[in-house]
Design a protein around this motif. Structure first.
Motif, PDB file in Angstrom:
ATOM      1  N   CYS A  23       0.841  -1.200   0.000  1.00 29.61           N
ATOM      2  CA  CYS A  23       0.000   0.000   0.000  1.00 29.61           C
ATOM      3  C   CYS A  23       0.874   1.247   0.000  1.00 29.61           C
ATOM      4  O   CYS A  23       2.006   1.223   0.489  1.00 29.61           O
ATOM      5  CB  CYS A  23      -0.869   0.047   1.250  1.00 29.61           C
ATOM      6  N   VAL A  24       0.309   2.322  -0.512  1.00 28.75           N
ATOM      7  CA  VAL A  24       1.009   3.598  -0.488  1.00 28.75           C
ATOM      8  C   VAL A  24       0.136   4.622   0.230  1.00 28.75           C
ATOM      9  O   VAL A  24      -1.062   4.721  -0.026  1.00 28.75           O
ATOM     10  CB  VAL A  24       1.401   4.054  -1.914  1.00 28.75           C
ATOM     11  N   GLY A  25       0.749   5.321   1.173  1.00 26.55           N
ATOM     12  CA  GLY A  25       0.038   6.365   1.914  1.00 26.55           C
ATOM     13  C   GLY A  25       0.244   7.706   1.225  1.00 26.55           C
ATOM     14  O   GLY A  25       1.283   7.940   0.604  1.00 26.55           O
ATOM     15  N   PHE A  71     -13.036   4.131   5.968  1.00 24.09           N
ATOM     16  CA  PHE A  71     -12.914   3.567   4.622  1.00 24.09           C
ATOM     17  C   PHE A  71     -11.910   4.405   3.840  1.00 24.09           C
ATOM     18  O   PHE A  71     -11.796   5.619   4.039  1.00 24.09           O
ATOM     19  CB  PHE A  71     -14.280   3.586   3.898  1.00 24.09           C
ATOM     20  N   GLU A  72     -11.164   3.740   2.953  1.00 26.61           N
ATOM     21  CA  GLU A  72     -10.320   4.414   1.957  1.00 26.61           C
ATOM     22  C   GLU A  72     -10.469   3.608   0.675  1.00 26.61           C
ATOM     23  O   GLU A  72      -9.946   2.493   0.579  1.00 26.61           O
ATOM     24  CB  GLU A  72      -8.839   4.412   2.377  1.00 26.61           C
ATOM     25  N   ALA A  73     -11.200   4.131  -0.297  1.00 31.48           N
ATOM     26  CA  ALA A  73     -11.372   3.421  -1.567  1.00 31.48           C
ATOM     27  C   ALA A  73     -10.127   3.615  -2.419  1.00 31.48           C
ATOM     28  O   ALA A  73      -9.596   4.727  -2.515  1.00 31.48           O
ATOM     29  CB  ALA A  73     -12.599   3.947  -2.298  1.00 31.48           C
ATOM     30  N   GLU A  74      -9.648   2.521  -3.015  1.00 28.96           N
ATOM     31  CA  GLU A  74      -8.397   2.601  -3.775  1.00 28.96           C
ATOM     32  C   GLU A  74      -8.441   1.707  -5.013  1.00 28.96           C
ATOM     33  O   GLU A  74      -9.098   0.666  -5.012  1.00 28.96           O
ATOM     34  CB  GLU A  74      -7.214   2.168  -2.881  1.00 28.96           C
ATOM     35  N   LEU A  75      -7.728   2.116  -6.036  1.00 28.73           N
ATOM     36  CA  LEU A  75      -7.511   1.288  -7.213  1.00 28.73           C
ATOM     37  C   LEU A  75      -6.507   0.191  -6.843  1.00 28.73           C
ATOM     38  O   LEU A  75      -5.433   0.492  -6.312  1.00 28.73           O
ATOM     39  CB  LEU A  75      -6.950   2.138  -8.353  1.00 28.73           C
ATOM     40  N   LEU A 102     -10.733  -1.601  -0.393  1.00 32.50           N
ATOM     41  CA  LEU A 102     -10.872  -0.683   0.735  1.00 32.50           C
ATOM     42  C   LEU A 102      -9.665  -0.905   1.648  1.00 32.50           C
ATOM     43  O   LEU A 102      -9.414  -2.034   2.073  1.00 32.50           O
ATOM     44  CB  LEU A 102     -12.170  -0.949   1.507  1.00 32.50           C
ATOM     45  N   ASP A 103      -8.916   0.165   1.886  1.00 27.54           N
ATOM     46  CA  ASP A 103      -7.812   0.121   2.848  1.00 27.54           C
ATOM     47  C   ASP A 103      -8.421   0.535   4.180  1.00 27.54           C
ATOM     48  O   ASP A 103      -8.396   1.710   4.543  1.00 27.54           O
ATOM     49  CB  ASP A 103      -6.714   1.090   2.375  1.00 27.54           C
ATOM     50  N   LEU A 104      -9.027  -0.442   4.891  1.00 32.19           N
ATOM     51  CA  LEU A 104      -9.702  -0.099   6.154  1.00 32.19           C
ATOM     52  C   LEU A 104      -8.666   0.215   7.221  1.00 32.19           C
ATOM     53  O   LEU A 104      -7.640  -0.462   7.337  1.00 32.19           O
ATOM     54  CB  LEU A 104     -10.621  -1.245   6.595  1.00 32.19           C
ATOM     55  N   ALA A 123      -3.086  -0.798  13.098  1.00 28.94           N
ATOM     56  CA  ALA A 123      -4.238  -0.027  12.609  1.00 28.94           C
ATOM     57  C   ALA A 123      -4.687  -0.447  11.220  1.00 28.94           C
ATOM     58  O   ALA A 123      -5.782  -0.088  10.788  1.00 28.94           O
ATOM     59  CB  ALA A 123      -3.878   1.462  12.601  1.00 28.94           C
ATOM     60  N   LYS A 124      -3.849  -1.189  10.501  1.00 30.38           N
ATOM     61  CA  LYS A 124      -4.139  -1.434   9.086  1.00 30.38           C
ATOM     62  C   LYS A 124      -4.028  -2.887   8.643  1.00 30.38           C
ATOM     63  O   LYS A 124      -4.304  -3.184   7.485  1.00 30.38           O
ATOM     64  CB  LYS A 124      -3.186  -0.600   8.212  1.00 30.38           C
ATOM     65  N   ALA A 125      -3.608  -3.788   9.531  1.00 30.36           N
ATOM     66  CA  ALA A 125      -3.339  -5.162   9.090  1.00 30.36           C
ATOM     67  C   ALA A 125      -4.274  -6.189   9.720  1.00 30.36           C
ATOM     68  O   ALA A 125      -4.094  -7.390   9.530  1.00 30.36           O
ATOM     69  CB  ALA A 125      -1.885  -5.523   9.406  1.00 30.36           C
ATOM     70  N   GLY A 191      -3.328   4.068  -3.218  1.00 30.60           N
ATOM     71  CA  GLY A 191      -3.594   5.273  -2.444  1.00 30.60           C
ATOM     72  C   GLY A 191      -5.038   5.728  -2.584  1.00 30.60           C
ATOM     73  O   GLY A 191      -5.735   5.357  -3.522  1.00 30.60           O
ATOM     74  N   THR A 192      -5.460   6.522  -1.609  1.00 29.49           N
ATOM     75  CA  THR A 192      -6.864   6.951  -1.596  1.00 29.49           C
ATOM     76  C   THR A 192      -6.985   8.446  -1.848  1.00 29.49           C
ATOM     77  O   THR A 192      -6.155   9.234  -1.382  1.00 29.49           O
ATOM     78  CB  THR A 192      -7.541   6.567  -0.258  1.00 29.49           C
ATOM     79  N   PRO A 193      -8.008   8.844  -2.616  1.00 27.45           N
ATOM     80  CA  PRO A 193      -8.270  10.276  -2.792  1.00 27.45           C
ATOM     81  C   PRO A 193      -8.959  10.855  -1.551  1.00 27.45           C
ATOM     82  O   PRO A 193      -9.255  10.128  -0.595  1.00 27.45           O
ATOM     83  CB  PRO A 193      -9.210  10.305  -4.002  1.00 27.45           C
TER      84      PRO A 193
HETATM   85 ZN    ZN Z   1      -4.785   3.883   1.919  1.00 31.73          ZN
END
Ligand code: ZN
Length: 220
Positions: A23-25, A71-75, A102-104, A123-125, A191-193
């Protein structure tokens, strides 16, 4: 136990094992700003383990008692070949498919970890932290920009356009492969917009990747 496996939009399996999700932040400047984060000068990378993946089309089970889940919607990009120190064009040739993810994120916990300078995995895994859609073949989206949207209960929350990425898809994958190898079946979240926010029980999430992919899910 997680039982995720890659598959295509028509339901047929993709015969590649999921190894890791890279993932990229902060790859969209406006999203970095909304969380008051500085824009990084090299991609900010982190990894979700395969055990975090679940099918996006199934109801989302959120962790309880650990604070808000954003939620973080990502390609999502599905990798088909081993990549080590790849060029952008080698990266392009290694893209098997595109999907949505989704990068929850346990946002309060992530903020605490950031303040302490600790890694973000807590927080993310977590199990279920990476709902993944079925994939479409990469040749269905040969053009740029690629756009995607997230609606919650019929209201537009996020609009992504790959032209707004600080590091675009191919250079991003190439860069990742200079830091550690990507393997067939790995997924890259790009990454998320702007527009992230907390999920609540009973919400319906609708995600669309151009006119190629439409997926809907609910928060259990
Ligand atoms: Zn993300």
């Amino acid at each position: 136990m997680p039982d995720y496996a890659h598959h295509w939009k028509d339901g047929t399996p993709v015969h590649l094992p999921l190894g890791k999700i890279v993932c990229v932040g902060r790859n969209y400047a406006e999203h970095a700003r909304e969380l008051n984060n500085p824009v990084p000068d090299t991609p900010l990378l982190f990894i979700k383990p395969a055990s975090a993946a679940v099918h996006l089309t199934r109801p989302l089970l959120l962790p309880e008692g650990r604070g808000p889940v954003h939620f973080e919607a990502e390609l999502a990009v599905l990798i088909s070949r081993p990549l080590t120190n790849a060029t952008a064009s080698e990266a392009a040739q290694a893209i098997l498919g595109y999907g949505l993810a989704l990068d929850l994120t346990l946002r309060d916990l992530q903020s605490e970890l950031k303040e302490k300078g600790h890694p973000w995995e807590r927080a993310k895994a977590f199990d279920g932290a990476c709902p993944l859609s079925p994939f479409i073949a990469a040749d269905r989206l040969p053009h740029t920009p690629i756009t995607f949207t997230l609606d919650i209960d019929g209201k537009r929350q996020q609009t992504g356009n790959t032209d707004d990425m600080l590091t675009p898809v191919m250079p991003l994958i190439a860069h990742i492969s200079t830091q550690f190898s990507l393997q067939p079946g790995d997924v890259v979240l790009t990454g998320t917009p702007a527009g992230v926010g907390p999920l609540a029980r009973g919400q319906t999430l609708s995600l669309e990747l151009e006119d190629q992919l439409f997926v809907e899910t609910t928060v259990a």
